[in-house]
Design a protein around this motif. Sequence first.
Motif, PDB file in Angstrom:
ATOM      1  N   PRO A  26      29.496  27.707  53.641  1.00  0.00           N
ATOM      2  CA  PRO A  26      29.055  27.504  52.258  1.00  0.00           C
ATOM      3  C   PRO A  26      30.044  27.985  51.191  1.00  0.00           C
ATOM      4  O   PRO A  26      29.911  27.619  50.016  1.00  0.00           O
ATOM      5  N   LEU A  27      31.026  28.805  51.567  1.00  0.00           N
ATOM      6  CA  LEU A  27      31.948  29.326  50.556  1.00  0.00           C
ATOM      7  C   LEU A  27      32.766  28.188  49.950  1.00  0.00           C
ATOM      8  O   LEU A  27      33.309  27.353  50.664  1.00  0.00           O
ATOM      9  N   PRO A  28      32.869  28.149  48.613  1.00  0.00           N
ATOM     10  CA  PRO A  28      33.581  27.057  47.931  1.00  0.00           C
ATOM     11  C   PRO A  28      35.099  27.266  47.926  1.00  0.00           C
ATOM     12  O   PRO A  28      35.623  28.096  47.184  1.00  0.00           O
ATOM     13  N   LEU A  29      35.811  26.509  48.763  1.00  0.00           N
ATOM     14  CA  LEU A  29      37.264  26.639  48.847  1.00  0.00           C
ATOM     15  C   LEU A  29      37.925  26.297  47.517  1.00  0.00           C
ATOM     16  O   LEU A  29      38.905  26.937  47.121  1.00  0.00           O
ATOM     17  N   VAL A  30      37.380  25.295  46.823  1.00  0.00           N
ATOM     18  CA  VAL A  30      37.949  24.884  45.541  1.00  0.00           C
ATOM     19  C   VAL A  30      37.968  26.056  44.563  1.00  0.00           C
ATOM     20  O   VAL A  30      38.987  26.351  43.935  1.00  0.00           O
ATOM     21  N   ALA A  31      36.839  26.759  44.439  1.00  0.00           N
ATOM     22  CA  ALA A  31      36.746  27.884  43.508  1.00  0.00           C
ATOM     23  C   ALA A  31      37.705  29.006  43.901  1.00  0.00           C
ATOM     24  O   ALA A  31      38.350  29.623  43.044  1.00  0.00           O
ATOM     25  N   ILE A  32      37.822  29.269  45.211  1.00  0.00           N
ATOM     26  CA  ILE A  32      38.691  30.349  45.679  1.00  0.00           C
ATOM     27  C   ILE A  32      40.157  30.059  45.350  1.00  0.00           C
ATOM     28  O   ILE A  32      40.887  30.927  44.872  1.00  0.00           O
ATOM     29  N   VAL A  33      40.587  28.814  45.585  1.00  0.00           N
ATOM     30  CA  VAL A  33      41.982  28.441  45.303  1.00  0.00           C
ATOM     31  C   VAL A  33      42.250  28.499  43.804  1.00  0.00           C
ATOM     32  O   VAL A  33      43.305  28.980  43.365  1.00  0.00           O
ATOM     33  N   LEU A  34      41.299  28.024  43.002  1.00  0.00           N
ATOM     34  CA  LEU A  34      41.470  28.065  41.546  1.00  0.00           C
ATOM     35  C   LEU A  34      41.615  29.492  41.051  1.00  0.00           C
ATOM     36  O   LEU A  34      42.425  29.783  40.157  1.00  0.00           O
ATOM     37  N   VAL A  35      40.851  30.404  41.649  1.00  0.00           N
ATOM     38  CA  VAL A  35      40.943  31.818  41.272  1.00  0.00           C
ATOM     39  C   VAL A  35      42.313  32.383  41.660  1.00  0.00           C
ATOM     40  O   VAL A  35      42.933  33.110  40.880  1.00  0.00           O
ATOM     41  N   ASN A  36      42.779  32.049  42.849  1.00  0.00           N
ATOM     42  CA  ASN A  36      44.092  32.534  43.286  1.00  0.00           C
ATOM     43  C   ASN A  36      45.210  32.040  42.375  1.00  0.00           C
ATOM     44  O   ASN A  36      46.148  32.783  42.058  1.00  0.00           O
ATOM     45  N   VAL A  37      45.112  30.782  41.960  1.00  0.00           N
ATOM     46  CA  VAL A  37      46.119  30.212  41.057  1.00  0.00           C
ATOM     47  C   VAL A  37      46.051  30.880  39.686  1.00  0.00           C
ATOM     48  O   VAL A  37      47.082  31.208  39.087  1.00  0.00           O
ATOM     49  N   ALA A  38      44.831  31.109  39.198  1.00  0.00           N
ATOM     50  CA  ALA A  38      44.669  31.757  37.895  1.00  0.00           C
ATOM     51  C   ALA A  38      45.177  33.193  37.920  1.00  0.00           C
ATOM     52  O   ALA A  38      45.736  33.688  36.925  1.00  0.00           O
ATOM     53  N   ALA A  39      45.013  33.890  39.058  1.00  0.00           N
ATOM     54  CA  ALA A  39      45.386  35.293  39.149  1.00  0.00           C
ATOM     55  C   ALA A  39      46.861  35.503  39.488  1.00  0.00           C
ATOM     56  O   ALA A  39      47.465  36.500  39.073  1.00  0.00           O
ATOM     57  N   HIS A  40      47.461  34.574  40.246  1.00  0.00           N
ATOM     58  CA  HIS A  40      48.820  34.797  40.746  1.00  0.00           C
ATOM     59  C   HIS A  40      49.824  33.716  40.350  1.00  0.00           C
ATOM     60  O   HIS A  40      50.988  33.784  40.747  1.00  0.00           O
ATOM     61  N   GLY A  41      49.394  32.720  39.603  1.00  0.00           N
ATOM     62  CA  GLY A  41      50.304  31.646  39.236  1.00  0.00           C
ATOM     63  C   GLY A  41      50.257  30.519  40.254  1.00  0.00           C
ATOM     64  O   GLY A  41      49.676  30.650  41.330  1.00  0.00           O
ATOM     65  N   VAL A  42      50.899  29.402  39.909  1.00  0.00           N
ATOM     66  CA  VAL A  42      50.823  28.212  40.752  1.00  0.00           C
ATOM     67  C   VAL A  42      51.448  28.439  42.126  1.00  0.00           C
ATOM     68  O   VAL A  42      50.816  28.187  43.159  1.00  0.00           O
ATOM     69  N   PHE A  43      52.690  28.922  42.166  1.00  0.00           N
ATOM     70  CA  PHE A  43      53.392  29.025  43.451  1.00  0.00           C
ATOM     71  C   PHE A  43      52.763  30.056  44.373  1.00  0.00           C
ATOM     72  O   PHE A  43      52.417  29.748  45.523  1.00  0.00           O
ATOM     73  N   LEU A  44      52.586  31.295  43.879  1.00  0.00           N
ATOM     74  CA  LEU A  44      52.003  32.333  44.729  1.00  0.00           C
ATOM     75  C   LEU A  44      50.540  32.040  45.052  1.00  0.00           C
ATOM     76  O   LEU A  44      50.076  32.301  46.166  1.00  0.00           O
ATOM     77  N   GLY A  45      49.810  31.494  44.082  1.00  0.00           N
ATOM     78  CA  GLY A  45      48.415  31.126  44.329  1.00  0.00           C
ATOM     79  C   GLY A  45      48.311  30.092  45.426  1.00  0.00           C
ATOM     80  O   GLY A  45      47.448  30.177  46.313  1.00  0.00           O
ATOM     81  N   PHE A  46      49.211  29.094  45.362  1.00  0.00           N
ATOM     82  CA  PHE A  46      49.255  28.077  46.410  1.00  0.00           C
ATOM     83  C   PHE A  46      49.641  28.696  47.747  1.00  0.00           C
ATOM     84  O   PHE A  46      49.002  28.425  48.776  1.00  0.00           O
ATOM     85  N   LEU A  47      50.686  29.508  47.763  1.00  0.00           N
ATOM     86  CA  LEU A  47      51.186  30.099  49.007  1.00  0.00           C
ATOM     87  C   LEU A  47      50.138  30.982  49.680  1.00  0.00           C
ATOM     88  O   LEU A  47      49.882  30.855  50.890  1.00  0.00           O
ATOM     89  N   TYR A  48      49.508  31.872  48.915  1.00  0.00           N
ATOM     90  CA  TYR A  48      48.483  32.762  49.473  1.00  0.00           C
ATOM     91  C   TYR A  48      47.295  31.956  50.006  1.00  0.00           C
ATOM     92  O   TYR A  48      46.750  32.272  51.071  1.00  0.00           O
ATOM     93  N   SER A  49      46.913  30.935  49.248  1.00  0.00           N
ATOM     94  CA  SER A  49      45.756  30.121  49.652  1.00  0.00           C
ATOM     95  C   SER A  49      46.054  29.347  50.935  1.00  0.00           C
ATOM     96  O   SER A  49      45.211  29.263  51.833  1.00  0.00           O
ATOM     97  N   TRP A  50      47.263  28.782  51.025  1.00  0.00           N
ATOM     98  CA  TRP A  50      47.633  28.005  52.213  1.00  0.00           C
ATOM     99  C   TRP A  50      47.720  28.896  53.448  1.00  0.00           C
ATOM    100  O   TRP A  50      47.210  28.545  54.512  1.00  0.00           O
ATOM    101  N   ILE A  51      48.361  30.043  53.305  1.00  0.00           N
ATOM    102  CA  ILE A  51      48.460  30.983  54.433  1.00  0.00           C
ATOM    103  C   ILE A  51      47.065  31.427  54.873  1.00  0.00           C
ATOM    104  O   ILE A  51      46.762  31.490  56.065  1.00  0.00           O
TER     105      ILE A  51
END
Length: 219
Positions: A42-67
């Motif tokens: 049930p956890l919303p992946l979309v919301a989690i990735v958006l939060v990571n991008v907002a908190a760490h920027g596009v590149f790091l947010g993407f990298l952390y989320s993908w890993i």
Amino acid sequence: MLHEIWKSISSLEFWLELLNSFKHLGPLAPILLTALESFIPPLPLVAIVLVNVAAHGVFLGFLYSWIGTCAGCTVVFLVFRHLFRDRFMKFSDRHPKVLKARKWVEKTSVATLFMLVLFPFTPSAFVNFAFGVSEFSRRKYLLTIYGAKLIMISLLAAVGQSAVSAIHNPWFILISIGILVVTYFLSKAVTKLKIDRVNETTSKTENGSEENTEKAPEE
């Protein structure tokens, strides 16, 4: 009660507060946060990735989320493959319909799996379970997952950046909503197609068995 819980975990504010509470963990916090989606459907992946991008920027947010999502999928898949597959095999052998569904999963093409995982609304936990307890190639599965997640997280990161840019340009909101709506309906269509094919295969197999049974006495 359940509606309130779902409403809470679906909000960006919830995930931002959760991420901030584990800020001392550094990169480990966003990685673990994204990995959780592979364990809890049930956890919303979309919301989690958006939060990571907002908190760490596009590149790091993407990298952390993908890993995080790749690590979570790998762990769940390997757990089902090595701890539960043998038991599930025995269970499916005793239940024809489950066996047919398992066989269909094993015959799934890499392209179909790639498209299924590409959509952010497809529950990773279910896919990891279905392929983990089957005889689908481990190497093919993991490589396909990593590639599909790479593209999917990239798109979500772009949506996240669009949300930040929307402060200055509201058109980015419409673009982001459009991308999410399209991927949602595509994921629904692909999932429905998979279910219909399983039902069709099951029906044909059952009809074939009935015909063979009818012909047997004549021989």
